[in-house]
Design a protein around this motif. Structure first.
Motif, PDB file in Angstrom:
ATOM      1  N   ARG A  61      -3.521  -9.025   2.821  1.00 22.23           N
ATOM      2  CA  ARG A  61      -2.233  -9.126   3.501  1.00 22.23           C
ATOM      3  C   ARG A  61      -1.073  -8.704   2.595  1.00 22.23           C
ATOM      4  O   ARG A  61       0.071  -8.736   3.020  1.00 22.23           O
ATOM      5  CB  ARG A  61      -2.007 -10.565   3.970  1.00 22.23           C
ATOM      6  CG  ARG A  61      -3.010 -11.016   5.031  1.00 22.23           C
ATOM      7  CD  ARG A  61      -2.679 -12.411   5.508  1.00 22.23           C
ATOM      8  NE  ARG A  61      -3.592 -12.862   6.546  1.00 22.23           N
ATOM      9  CZ  ARG A  61      -3.512 -14.059   7.147  1.00 22.23           C
ATOM     10  NH1 ARG A  61      -2.554 -14.905   6.782  1.00 22.23           N
ATOM     11  NH2 ARG A  61      -4.383 -14.405   8.073  1.00 22.23           N
ATOM     12  N   ARG A  62      -1.368  -8.348   1.366  1.00 20.71           N
ATOM     13  CA  ARG A  62      -0.329  -7.961   0.415  1.00 20.71           C
ATOM     14  C   ARG A  62      -0.404  -6.472   0.153  1.00 20.71           C
ATOM     15  O   ARG A  62      -1.247  -5.767   0.711  1.00 20.71           O
ATOM     16  CB  ARG A  62      -0.497  -8.748  -0.893  1.00 20.71           C
ATOM     17  CG  ARG A  62      -0.426 -10.252  -0.702  1.00 20.71           C
ATOM     18  CD  ARG A  62      -0.862 -10.976  -1.953  1.00 20.71           C
ATOM     19  NE  ARG A  62       0.028 -10.694  -3.062  1.00 20.71           N
ATOM     20  CZ  ARG A  62       0.707 -11.626  -3.733  1.00 20.71           C
ATOM     21  NH1 ARG A  62       0.611 -12.879  -3.357  1.00 20.71           N
ATOM     22  NH2 ARG A  62       1.465 -11.304  -4.755  1.00 20.71           N
ATOM     23  N   THR A  89       5.553  -9.802  -3.838  1.00 20.94           N
ATOM     24  CA  THR A  89       5.447  -9.608  -2.395  1.00 20.94           C
ATOM     25  C   THR A  89       6.772  -9.086  -1.840  1.00 20.94           C
ATOM     26  O   THR A  89       7.852  -9.315  -2.410  1.00 20.94           O
ATOM     27  CB  THR A  89       5.105 -10.920  -1.660  1.00 20.94           C
ATOM     28  OG1 THR A  89       6.197 -11.840  -1.801  1.00 20.94           O
ATOM     29  CG2 THR A  89       3.838 -11.552  -2.226  1.00 20.94           C
ATOM     30  N   LEU A 112       9.491  -5.387  -6.577  1.00 16.76           N
ATOM     31  CA  LEU A 112       8.187  -5.676  -5.990  1.00 16.76           C
ATOM     32  C   LEU A 112       7.139  -5.873  -7.073  1.00 16.76           C
ATOM     33  O   LEU A 112       6.284  -6.765  -6.968  1.00 16.76           O
ATOM     34  CB  LEU A 112       7.779  -4.546  -5.039  1.00 16.76           C
ATOM     35  CG  LEU A 112       6.430  -4.719  -4.324  1.00 16.76           C
ATOM     36  CD1 LEU A 112       6.411  -6.007  -3.510  1.00 16.76           C
ATOM     37  CD2 LEU A 112       6.154  -3.505  -3.431  1.00 16.76           C
ATOM     38  N   ARG A 156      -0.017  -3.533  -3.240  1.00 15.07           N
ATOM     39  CA  ARG A 156       0.090  -3.369  -4.679  1.00 15.07           C
ATOM     40  C   ARG A 156       0.565  -1.953  -4.984  1.00 15.07           C
ATOM     41  O   ARG A 156       0.440  -1.043  -4.162  1.00 15.07           O
ATOM     42  CB  ARG A 156      -1.243  -3.641  -5.373  1.00 15.07           C
ATOM     43  CG  ARG A 156      -2.322  -2.609  -5.118  1.00 15.07           C
ATOM     44  CD  ARG A 156      -3.613  -3.003  -5.814  1.00 15.07           C
ATOM     45  NE  ARG A 156      -4.698  -2.101  -5.465  1.00 15.07           N
ATOM     46  CZ  ARG A 156      -5.977  -2.369  -5.677  1.00 15.07           C
ATOM     47  NH1 ARG A 156      -6.330  -3.526  -6.237  1.00 15.07           N
ATOM     48  NH2 ARG A 156      -6.922  -1.505  -5.332  1.00 15.07           N
TER      49      ARG A 156
END
Length: 301
Positions: A54-55, A18, A13, A57
Motif C-alpha cells: 500500500r506504500r 509515506t 517522501l 518507494r
C-alpha cells in the motif's frame, strides 16, 4: 530545469516514508502531493516511484534526484546563513529539539543567554528523544538537535549532519536502598546484587535501553524491567520510593543526589552530549549563537 518545489516533495517522501506523512507535514492534501510528484515524473521522463504493497518507494533514479536536491538545499541554507551574517540584528526563528534532561538542565539557561544577546531571535523548543529528533532534523523540522550517545553505542550520522561535542555527562547506578558496605562491592558485583530487583529503563529501541541491557547482561543477568519511560525524573522518583533500580546521569539532579549511587564498570561511566545541525546550517548566526549559549550554560555553576 526541474521544479525545486517538486524536488523537495520527493525529498520529503524519502525522509517521511509515506505520501500521507508528507501531506501532513506540509499541510497539503495527499492527492496534491501525488499530483505534484506525477508532474515531476513527467518532467524527468522516468519513473520515480514504485508501489510496494500500500506504500510507494523511490526508484534508483529518484534516489539520484534526491541526492542532488540535498546538495541544492544545503547551498541555499548556506546562502541564508550568509545573508543573516550580513545583518546587524539576529532575527527569525530557531527551532531546537532536546531530550528531557538536557532540556531541563541546560536549555533554560541557554535561553536566558540568547534573550540577553539577541532579543529579537524567536526560539522554539520541542522535547523529543534523539532517535526521532535526528530524523526530523534531516527533514528540516528543526535547526538544531541536542543528542546523546551512550558508551559502546556509536550511531553513525549521515554525511549531511554535523556534530559538535557539548559535555560528557557521568552515569551512575542508582540504588533503591543504601548498600551495606559502599566500598566492599566492585561495580559489577553491585550490578549483580540487583539481578532480582525491578528496574526502570527507557523504552525498547532507544540507545539508552540498548546500553542498559548490555550492561546488565555483561554482569550476568537479565534485568526485570517493570517501568519503561523516557522520563528520567520518573526513574529517579521510582528509585527514591524504592520501587526500582535505575541508571541515572548527573544532569538529572537539580542539586545533590537524593538516592544512593554506585560507580559503573570502567568504560561505561559517561554519556556524550552533543549538538547536531545540517551541514549547510552550521554557520548560520542563530545556530552559532545557540551553540555558544549552550557551551556557556554548561560552564556556569
Amino acid at each position: 530545469m526541474f521544479d525545486l518545489h517538486r524536488l523537495r516533495l520527493l525529498r520529503e517522501l524519502k525522509h517521511r516514508g509515506t505520501l500521507a506523512a508528507v501531506a501532513t507535514a506540509l499541510s497539503y492534501a495527499p492527492s496534491s502531493v501525488s499530483q505534484q510528484l506525477s508532474q515531476l515524473e513527467a518532467e524527468v521522463g522516468v519513473r520515480l516511484l514504485e508501489p510496494v504493497g500500500r506504500r510507494v518507494r523511490l526508484t534508483e533514479q529518484a534516489e539520484i534526484l534526491v541526492a542532488h536536491t540535498e546538495a541544492v538545499l544545503e547551498r541555499l541554507e548556506r546562502a541564508e546563513a550568509d545573508i543573516a551574517t550580513s545583518l546587524t540584528d539576529l532575527t527569525g526563528t530557531l527551532r531546537i529539539a532536546s531530550f528531557q534532561t538536557a532540556a531541563l538542565a541546560l536549555v533554560p539557561t541557554a535561553l536566558d543567554l540568547l534573550r540577553d544577546r539577541h532579543p529579537h531571535l524567536r526560539v522554539h523548543v520541542t522535547q523529543m528523544e534523539p532517535e526521532r529528533a535526528l530524523s526530523a532534523l534531516q527533514a528540516r523540522d528543526f535547526d538544531l538537535v541536542l543528542a546523546e550517545a551512550y558508551p559502546g553505542n556509536p550511531n553513525p550520522r549521515p554525511p549531511e549532519l554535523e556534530e559538535e561535542d557539548l559535555l560528557d555527562d557521568p552515569l551512575h547506578l542508582a540504588l533503591p536502598k543504601p548498600p551495606d558496605d559502599a566500598h566492599a562491592e566492585s561495580p559489577v558485583a553491585a550490578l549483580r546484587s540487583l539481578a532480582d530487583h525491578p528496574w526502570a529503563m527507557e523504552p525498547e529501541g532507544t540507545s539508552a535501553r540498548h546500553w542498559a541491557m548490555t550492561l546488565c547482561r555483561n554482569a550476568g543477568f537479565e534485568p526485570d524491567v517493570r517501568f519503561e519511560t523516557t522520563d528520567l525524573l520518573l526513574h529517579l522518583r521510582l528509585v527514591e520510593q524504592k520501587h526500582a533500580a535505575a541508571f541515572l546521569p548527573d544532569l538529572v539532579w537539580s542539586g545533590h543526589p537524593t538516592v544512593a549511587l554506585r560507580q559503573l564498570p570502567r568504560g561505561q561511566r559517561t554519556r556524550r552530549i552533543f549538538t547536531v545541525v545540517r551541514r549547510g546550517r552550521s554557520q548560520h548566526p542563530a545556530v552559532l549563537a545557540c551553540r555558544d549559549a549552550l557551551r556557556r550554560a554548561v560552564s556556569l555553576p
